[in-house]
Design an enzyme around this catalytic site. Structure first.
Site, PDB file in Angstrom:
ATOM      1  N   ASP A 203       0.818  -1.215   0.000  1.00 53.67           N
ATOM      2  CA  ASP A 203       0.000   0.000   0.000  1.00 53.67           C
ATOM      3  C   ASP A 203       0.855   1.270   0.000  1.00 53.67           C
ATOM      4  O   ASP A 203       0.330   2.364  -0.170  1.00 53.67           O
ATOM      5  CB  ASP A 203      -0.930  -0.003   1.222  1.00 53.67           C
ATOM      6  CG  ASP A 203      -2.059   1.016   1.105  1.00 53.67           C
ATOM      7  OD1 ASP A 203      -2.542   1.240  -0.019  1.00 53.67           O
ATOM      8  OD2 ASP A 203      -2.460   1.585   2.139  1.00 53.67           O
ATOM      9  N   SER A 227      -7.010   5.438  -0.191  1.00 52.47           N
ATOM     10  CA  SER A 227      -7.239   4.131  -0.803  1.00 52.47           C
ATOM     11  C   SER A 227      -8.696   3.727  -0.597  1.00 52.47           C
ATOM     12  O   SER A 227      -9.228   3.836   0.514  1.00 52.47           O
ATOM     13  CB  SER A 227      -6.319   3.083  -0.178  1.00 52.47           C
ATOM     14  OG  SER A 227      -4.964   3.452  -0.298  1.00 52.47           O
ATOM     15  N   GLN A 277      -5.537  -1.559  -7.145  1.00 45.70           N
ATOM     16  CA  GLN A 277      -6.161  -0.659  -6.173  1.00 45.70           C
ATOM     17  C   GLN A 277      -6.853   0.486  -6.890  1.00 45.70           C
ATOM     18  O   GLN A 277      -6.332   1.011  -7.871  1.00 45.70           O
ATOM     19  CB  GLN A 277      -5.115  -0.090  -5.210  1.00 45.70           C
ATOM     20  CG  GLN A 277      -5.700   0.806  -4.128  1.00 45.70           C
ATOM     21  CD  GLN A 277      -4.616   1.425  -3.252  1.00 45.70           C
ATOM     22  OE1 GLN A 277      -4.146   2.524  -3.533  1.00 45.70           O
ATOM     23  NE2 GLN A 277      -4.215   0.726  -2.197  1.00 45.70           N
TER      24      GLN A 277
END
Length: 289
Positions: A203, A227, A277
């Protein structure tokens, strides 16, 4: 093992608090909210505590609310299915009674089959590149002092960007980013732990790929970034204490959202994992005006 790395390993060691319920502590990295990668790694670890003799091959998660870096997290695991080859677990992460993440993880028994992969791109050796901390130190005279400790603090994941972007003065670039990363210090020979730490590290600096073509970064005053979801597929064995190349691209941005994809290679050019993502990349209208 360095102290910061030992603390990260301990962060992944969840405490059982009931049948298929676990609790994890939080880590404050100096971000406005809890780092999403921490919740991904802990959520994956929680599901593995309900599985035997199977390895995770995919995880799909949605971030529902910003997390609090100073509060513990409760993880509820639901046993959806155990088949002959695959098992599925649902996981819910909560803070103060509110869901901050929900996701599913699929596990598979190990088996042989067809094998192919894309080639690793040609990139500089990681040791020829500066670390994020070194790059950040070069910006300190242009950043308010209250942010200095956040930018220069020692973190358990060492990141060395390829062709880094200046976050204070970004230029417009193609929707591609690359970086090398690894855990600082040797880790135990625990395959599950290495998968959870990859979920944690995947991430970092991911959503920024979709900002490249627009000449902005997360530090641009007009930007609101977060996110929204995260997926990771584990293809082959990996070690987080060896260098891994994170090759990222962003095929599309629309509707205030940026879509990002990633491929993770080890130094031998083996593709060990893939990621995807979608992120909120909202430019506030008042700032545009």
């Amino acid at each position: 093992m360095l102290d910061v790395t030992r603390e990260l390993v301990e962060l992944m060691d969840l405490a059982p608090i009931g049948d298929d319920h676990f609790q994890g502590q939080s880590e404050d990295l100096g971000f406005p909210n809890l780092f999403g990668g921490q919740v991904l790694g802990q959520a994956l670890m929680a599901t593995t505590r309900t599985i035997e003799d199977r390895m995770p091959h995919s995880m799909h998660a949605y971030f529902l609310r910003p997390g609090n870096a100073r509060a513990p997290i409760d993880y509820e695991v639901q046993r959806v299915r155990d088949g002959g080859s695959f098992s599925v677990r649902r996981v819910i992460a909560r803070q103060e009674g509110k869901e901050i993440l929900t996701g599913s993880v699929s596990f598979q028994v190990e088996e042989d089959g067809f094998d192919h992969q894309i080639d690793m791109p040609d990139v500089p050796d990681p040791m020829s590149l500066k670390t994020e901390q070194e790059l950040n130190r070069e910006l300190l005279d242009r950043v308010p002092e209250k942010f200095h400790s956040q930018l220069t603090r020692n973190r358990p994941i060492e990141i060395r960007p390829v062709d880094p972007v200046n976050p204070l003065d970004p230029d417009k670039r193609s929707p591609h980013k690359q970086s090398w990363f690894r855990a600082q210090g040797e880790l135990p020979d625990d395959r599950i732990l290495h998968c959870c730490l990859l979920a944690y590290a995947s991430d970092f600096a991911f959503l920024g790929t979709s900002l490249n073509p627009h000449g902005v970064t997360f530090m641009t005053p007009s930007m609101q970034v977060a996110s929204l979801d995260h997926a990771i597929w584990f293809h082959r064995d990996l070690r987080m204490d060896d260098w891994l190349l994170y090759d990222k691209d962003s095929p599309s941005a629309a509707g205030g959202r940026g879509f990002n994809r990633g491929s993770v290679f080890n130094q031998d050019g083996i593709l060990v994992a893939s990621t995807a993502q979608e992120a909120l990349i909202r430019q506030r209208k008042s700032a545009k005006k």
